[in-house]
Design a protein around this motif. Structure first.
Motif, PDB file in Angstrom:
ATOM      1  N   GLU A  65       0.035  -6.218   3.314  1.00  0.00           N
ATOM      2  CA  GLU A  65      -0.352  -5.092   2.460  1.00  0.00           C
ATOM      3  C   GLU A  65      -1.210  -5.579   1.292  1.00  0.00           C
TER       4      GLU A  65
ATOM      5  N   HIS B  66      -4.895  -6.214   2.194  1.00  0.00           N
ATOM      6  CA  HIS B  66      -5.532  -5.141   2.953  1.00  0.00           C
ATOM      7  C   HIS B  66      -7.058  -5.214   2.883  1.00  0.00           C
TER       8      HIS B  66
ATOM      9  N   PHE C 287       4.131   0.815   0.337  1.00  0.00           N
ATOM     10  CA  PHE C 287       2.959   0.531   1.169  1.00  0.00           C
ATOM     11  C   PHE C 287       2.052   1.742   1.260  1.00  0.00           C
TER      12      PHE C 287
ATOM     13  N   LEU D  85      -0.676  -0.590   5.120  1.00  0.00           N
ATOM     14  CA  LEU D  85      -0.129  -1.247   6.297  1.00  0.00           C
ATOM     15  C   LEU D  85       0.642  -0.275   7.177  1.00  0.00           C
TER      16      LEU D  85
END
Length: 153
Positions: free
Chosen positions: A53, A56, A86, A89
Motif C-alpha cells: 500500500e 502504490h 487501505f 491495495l
C-alpha cells in the motif's frame, strides 16, 4: 516451490475485499504482483501488505498492480483493509473453495490450512517474470520486490 521465469500460472477468479471478482483479464497490459500472505490480522502479514500500500505510486509508475492474497474470507479482508486504512491495495480472498488458487500454484500448506508467503510477479498473460518463496515468519524485502518490478516493467 520455485516458479520458473516464463512458466504460466493458471488464471484465477477471486473476489477482492469489496466483493469485486477479479481475474488476469482485468489487468490487460499490466504486470501483476501476487503477494500471498498466510493470514490477515497477523503482524508480519500486516507489514507485508502495508509495504505494498505504501508503495502504490511506485507500482503504478512501473505498470504493475500489487494484489494481496490469503485464504481469509471477503468480510475479514474488508474489515482488515478498513482497519489498516487501505485506499489502493486490493486484498483477494482465496477462501472458497478453501485455498484453491494457492493449491493450484502448489503453495497451499494443507496441514495449516493457509498459503505460504510467496511473491509472484506475472505479466497480464500469467507468465512468471520473477518469484520468491519466503519463510513463514520472514517479511519480504520491499526494496527487493520493487527492484524486480522496475526491472520487469
Amino acid at each position: 516451490m520455485k516458479f520458473e521465469v516464463g512458466e504460466k500460472i493458471p488464471d484465477f477468479k477471486l473476489s477482492d475485499h469489496n466483493g469485486e471478482e477479479l481475474s488476469l483479464a482485468d489487468f490487460e497490459g499490466k504486470n501483476i504482483l501476487l503477494s500471498f500472505h498466510p493470514l490477515a490480522w497477523t503482524r508480519v502479514c500486516r507489514m507485508q501488505m502495508e509495504s505494498l500500500e505504501d508503495n502504490h505510486q511506485v507500482f503504478k509508475e512501473n505498470n504493475t498492480v500489487p494484489l494481496g492474497l490469503s485464504v481469509d474470507p471477503v468480510p475479514a479482508k474488508k474489515a482488515w483493509a478498513e482497519e489498516l486504512g487501505f485506499e489502493n491495495l486490493k486484498l483477494l480472498s482465496d477462501f472458497w473453495p478453501h485455498g484453491a488458487f494457492a493449491s493450484e500454484l502448489g503453495i497451499f500448506l494443507e496441514k495449516k490450512g493457509i498459503s505460504g508467503r510467496v511473491n509472484i510477479l506475472v505479466d497480464d498473460q500469467g507468465e512468471v517474470l520473477w518469484s520468491k518463496v519466503y519463510d513463514m515468519h520472514d517479511l519480504p524485502d520491499i526494496e527487493e520486490v520493487l527492484k524486480e518490478v522496475k526491472a520487469n516493467r
